[in-house]
Design a protein around this motif. Structure first.
Motif, PDB file in Angstrom:
ATOM      1  N   ASN A  11       6.662  28.373  53.526  1.00 39.38           N
ATOM      2  CA  ASN A  11       6.721  28.260  52.197  1.00 39.38           C
ATOM      3  C   ASN A  11       6.463  27.407  51.437  1.00 39.38           C
ATOM      4  O   ASN A  11       7.114  26.119  51.227  1.00 39.38           O
ATOM      5  N   GLY A  12       5.088  27.212  51.202  1.00 36.65           N
ATOM      6  CA  GLY A  12       4.527  26.200  50.412  1.00 36.65           C
ATOM      7  C   GLY A  12       4.382  24.981  51.308  1.00 36.65           C
ATOM      8  O   GLY A  12       3.735  25.027  52.551  1.00 36.65           O
ATOM      9  N   ASP A  13       4.955  23.893  51.070  1.00 38.05           N
ATOM     10  CA  ASP A  13       4.797  22.711  51.940  1.00 38.05           C
ATOM     11  C   ASP A  13       6.049  22.519  52.790  1.00 38.05           C
ATOM     12  O   ASP A  13       6.614  21.693  53.573  1.00 38.05           O
ATOM     13  N   ALA A  14       6.938  23.712  52.902  1.00 36.69           N
ATOM     14  CA  ALA A  14       8.154  23.712  53.750  1.00 36.69           C
ATOM     15  C   ALA A  14       8.017  25.029  54.590  1.00 36.69           C
ATOM     16  O   ALA A  14       7.324  25.681  54.609  1.00 36.69           O
ATOM     17  N   ILE A  15       9.185  25.241  55.064  1.00 34.41           N
ATOM     18  CA  ILE A  15       9.401  26.285  56.159  1.00 34.41           C
ATOM     19  C   ILE A  15      10.841  27.203  55.564  1.00 34.41           C
ATOM     20  O   ILE A  15      11.763  26.275  55.469  1.00 34.41           O
ATOM     21  N   ALA A  16      10.618  28.355  55.625  1.00 34.14           N
ATOM     22  CA  ALA A  16      12.036  29.377  55.163  1.00 34.14           C
ATOM     23  C   ALA A  16      12.385  29.895  56.382  1.00 34.14           C
ATOM     24  O   ALA A  16      11.531  30.317  57.385  1.00 34.14           O
ATOM     25  N   ASN A  17      13.617  30.073  56.809  1.00 34.76           N
ATOM     26  CA  ASN A  17      14.326  30.708  57.515  1.00 34.76           C
ATOM     27  C   ASN A  17      14.618  32.045  56.863  1.00 34.76           C
ATOM     28  O   ASN A  17      15.881  32.368  56.252  1.00 34.76           O
TER      29      ASN A  17
ATOM     30  N   ASP B   4      16.983  34.233  52.200  1.00 32.59           N
ATOM     31  CA  ASP B   4      16.548  32.952  52.932  1.00 32.59           C
ATOM     32  C   ASP B   4      18.015  32.263  53.412  1.00 32.59           C
ATOM     33  O   ASP B   4      18.965  32.206  52.276  1.00 32.59           O
ATOM     34  N   LYS B   5      18.081  32.182  54.552  1.00 27.07           N
ATOM     35  CA  LYS B   5      19.358  31.271  55.023  1.00 27.07           C
ATOM     36  C   LYS B   5      19.803  30.260  54.130  1.00 27.07           C
ATOM     37  O   LYS B   5      18.835  29.344  53.727  1.00 27.07           O
ATOM     38  N   ILE B   6      21.122  30.406  53.618  1.00 31.16           N
ATOM     39  CA  ILE B   6      21.743  29.684  52.711  1.00 31.16           C
ATOM     40  C   ILE B   6      22.112  28.298  53.389  1.00 31.16           C
ATOM     41  O   ILE B   6      22.171  27.126  52.955  1.00 31.16           O
TER      42      ILE B   6
ATOM     43  N   PRO C  58      16.814  25.329  52.559  1.00 32.94           N
ATOM     44  CA  PRO C  58      17.691  26.646  52.588  1.00 32.94           C
ATOM     45  C   PRO C  58      17.433  27.445  51.198  1.00 32.94           C
ATOM     46  O   PRO C  58      16.727  26.954  50.011  1.00 32.94           O
ATOM     47  N   GLY C  59      18.144  28.784  51.439  1.00 35.19           N
ATOM     48  CA  GLY C  59      18.103  29.520  49.977  1.00 35.19           C
ATOM     49  C   GLY C  59      19.040  29.277  49.286  1.00 35.19           C
ATOM     50  O   GLY C  59      20.103  28.470  49.633  1.00 35.19           O
ATOM     51  N   ASP C  60      19.381  29.912  48.152  1.00 34.91           N
ATOM     52  CA  ASP C  60      20.615  29.557  47.093  1.00 34.91           C
ATOM     53  C   ASP C  60      20.786  31.043  46.530  1.00 34.91           C
ATOM     54  O   ASP C  60      21.865  31.182  45.629  1.00 34.91           O
ATOM     55  N   THR C  61      20.692  32.065  47.180  1.00 36.27           N
ATOM     56  CA  THR C  61      20.693  33.476  46.689  1.00 36.27           C
ATOM     57  C   THR C  61      21.349  34.549  47.710  1.00 36.27           C
ATOM     58  O   THR C  61      20.747  34.465  48.717  1.00 36.27           O
ATOM     59  N   ALA C  62      22.490  34.927  47.386  1.00 40.57           N
ATOM     60  CA  ALA C  62      23.131  36.167  48.189  1.00 40.57           C
ATOM     61  C   ALA C  62      22.531  37.337  47.890  1.00 40.57           C
ATOM     62  O   ALA C  62      21.870  37.557  46.769  1.00 40.57           O
ATOM     63  N   VAL C  63      22.395  38.034  48.825  1.00 39.66           N
ATOM     64  CA  VAL C  63      21.294  39.522  48.579  1.00 39.66           C
ATOM     65  C   VAL C  63      22.223  40.752  49.418  1.00 39.66           C
ATOM     66  O   VAL C  63      22.781  40.843  50.612  1.00 39.66           O
ATOM     67  N   VAL C  64      22.205  41.802  48.599  1.00 35.63           N
ATOM     68  CA  VAL C  64      22.782  43.247  49.092  1.00 35.63           C
ATOM     69  C   VAL C  64      21.502  44.098  48.929  1.00 35.63           C
ATOM     70  O   VAL C  64      20.578  43.803  47.687  1.00 35.63           O
ATOM     71  N   ALA C  65      21.385  45.034  49.728  1.00 34.78           N
ATOM     72  CA  ALA C  65      20.388  45.841  49.626  1.00 34.78           C
ATOM     73  C   ALA C  65      21.045  47.448  49.975  1.00 34.78           C
ATOM     74  O   ALA C  65      21.756  47.446  50.919  1.00 34.78           O
TER      75      ALA C  65
ATOM     76  N   GLY D  43      25.046  44.041  53.343  1.00 39.24           N
ATOM     77  CA  GLY D  43      24.926  42.300  52.886  1.00 39.24           C
ATOM     78  C   GLY D  43      24.190  41.529  53.963  1.00 39.24           C
ATOM     79  O   GLY D  43      24.334  41.917  55.277  1.00 39.24           O
ATOM     80  N   LEU D  44      23.266  40.737  53.355  1.00 38.69           N
ATOM     81  CA  LEU D  44      22.294  39.967  54.315  1.00 38.69           C
ATOM     82  C   LEU D  44      23.288  38.787  54.668  1.00 38.69           C
ATOM     83  O   LEU D  44      23.638  37.957  53.674  1.00 38.69           O
ATOM     84  N   SER D  45      23.028  38.106  55.794  1.00 38.14           N
ATOM     85  CA  SER D  45      23.358  36.676  56.060  1.00 38.14           C
ATOM     86  C   SER D  45      22.338  36.253  57.430  1.00 38.14           C
ATOM     87  O   SER D  45      21.852  37.201  58.052  1.00 38.14           O
ATOM     88  N   ILE D  46      22.542  35.160  57.732  1.00 37.34           N
ATOM     89  CA  ILE D  46      21.960  34.409  58.808  1.00 37.34           C
ATOM     90  C   ILE D  46      22.751  33.558  59.692  1.00 37.34           C
ATOM     91  O   ILE D  46      23.110  32.542  59.173  1.00 37.34           O
ATOM     92  N   CYS D  47      23.036  33.676  60.845  1.00 39.97           N
ATOM     93  CA  CYS D  47      23.752  32.673  61.599  1.00 39.97           C
ATOM     94  C   CYS D  47      24.900  31.854  61.121  1.00 39.97           C
ATOM     95  O   CYS D  47      25.900  32.211  60.834  1.00 39.97           O
ATOM     96  N   TYR D  48      24.753  30.567  61.140  1.00 39.41           N
ATOM     97  CA  TYR D  48      25.564  29.603  60.392  1.00 39.41           C
ATOM     98  C   TYR D  48      26.449  29.981  59.280  1.00 39.41           C
ATOM     99  O   TYR D  48      27.288  29.498  58.953  1.00 39.41           O
ATOM    100  N   ASP D  49      25.475  30.872  58.464  1.00 38.13           N
ATOM    101  CA  ASP D  49      26.140  31.594  57.287  1.00 38.13           C
ATOM    102  C   ASP D  49      27.784  32.143  57.828  1.00 38.13           C
ATOM    103  O   ASP D  49      28.706  32.321  56.929  1.00 38.13           O
ATOM    104  N   LEU D  50      27.767  32.635  58.946  1.00 40.52           N
ATOM    105  CA  LEU D  50      28.988  33.139  59.420  1.00 40.52           C
ATOM    106  C   LEU D  50      30.398  32.422  59.091  1.00 40.52           C
ATOM    107  O   LEU D  50      31.267  32.788  59.066  1.00 40.52           O
ATOM    108  N   ARG D  51      30.024  30.965  59.004  1.00 41.14           N
ATOM    109  CA  ARG D  51      31.223  29.963  58.847  1.00 41.14           C
ATOM    110  C   ARG D  51      31.669  29.851  57.434  1.00 41.14           C
ATOM    111  O   ARG D  51      32.468  29.080  57.237  1.00 41.14           O
TER     112      ARG D  51
END
Length: 282
Positions: free
Chosen positions: A91-97, A113-115, A136-143, A151-159
């Protein structure tokens, strides 16, 4: 409201993106053949690599990413909603999860993107600093799926339960938690956290996991789960790669929310400032 079949894909991703995609594809095909219309893969489906330089060298931007292109073709071929729990993406000069929800026509219909970054020091010298590698991301997502809102999330978001409450209040009745939980934290907290998020929101929780000893030396917990809106585990994997196919009845979420209307009963509140040390409340 129609029921549908959801599948969780459990993997043991390694350092080869091509091999990981092949492994995922075989499992996805198996789940689709078993009738799953929505299939979710775990966090870091395309690669698990602790060496930052090696990871960065292996990745491509979304527009040219081999794994994403292949998964889009696969969703179109199979006519499924395919949720790639996450890919490491340049993601540009970085990496996104980044998670991708792909529709039956092969189009990407949702990105997340994992927050929350897993920056922790565990017992036994195990230490992680995701923020040193990922942006890190900064936006919650539903689809919207044909059957439910997801509702989307990733791993450590669970806490971070406030994320899931936000997703549920936005209409999500299925919460996806693709993950690569460490064995240490998974043994302690995986089941209870997933069940808690289901109970708090009256939602199904669908959690696709990485499991086992990976090429880069880490060990993940596995135990992909599906939890119903009352907090009952209705499907669970073990340690090995494979898939679970589970019947989801969206009406169960409506029923749970009628019985325990916690989302509707929520009230705003404030925390008063504490008196300064040495002062007294009169």
């Amino acid at each position: 409201m129609a029921t549908f079949k959801a599948a969780t894909i459990q993997m043991r991703s390694g350092r080869s993106i091509e091999r990981n995609v092949e492994d995922a594809e075989a499992l996805i095909r198996g789940a689709a053949a078993a009738g799953a219309g929505y299939i979710v893969t775990p966090e870091m489906t395309n690669i698990i690599e602790r060496d930052r330089a090696a990871l960065a060298a292996a990745l491509a931007p979304e527009e040219t990413d081999f794994a994403l292109q292949r998964f889009r073709e696969l969703a179109r071929e199979l006519g499924i909603h395919l949720h790639i729990g996450s890919l490491a993406i340049r993601n540009g000069d970085a990496i996104a999860n980044r998670a991708f929800l792909i529709g039956p026509n092969g189009a990407v219909i949702g990105r997340y993107d994992k927050i929350h970054m897993f920056d922790v020091d565990l017992a036994g010298g195990e230490s992680w600093r995701e923020s040193a590698t990922y942006r890190p991301g900064d936006t919650a997502v539903v689809a919207d799926l044909p059957w439910v809102r997801l509702g989307l999330s990733i791993c450590y978001d669970l806490r971070f339960p406030q994320l899931y409450r936000t997703l549920a209040k936005a209409g999500a009745t299925v919460l996806a938690v693709p993950a690569a939980f460490t064995r240490q934290t998974g043994e302690a907290h995986w089941h209870v956290l997933l069940r808690a998020r289901a109970i708090e929101t009256g939602s199904f929780v669908v959690a696709a996991a990485q499991g086992g000893r990976h090429e880069d030396g880490r060990t993940t917990y596995g135990h992909s789960l599906v939890v119903d809106p009352w907090g009952k585990v209705i499907a669970e994997a073990g340690d090995e790669p494979g898939f679970l196919v589970t019947e989801i009845d969206p009406a169960a979420a409506d029923e749970a929310r009628r019985k325990i209307p916690a989302l509707a009963n929520e009230r705003a509140f404030h925390l008063p400032e504490m008196p300064q040390v040495g002062s007294f409340a009169i």
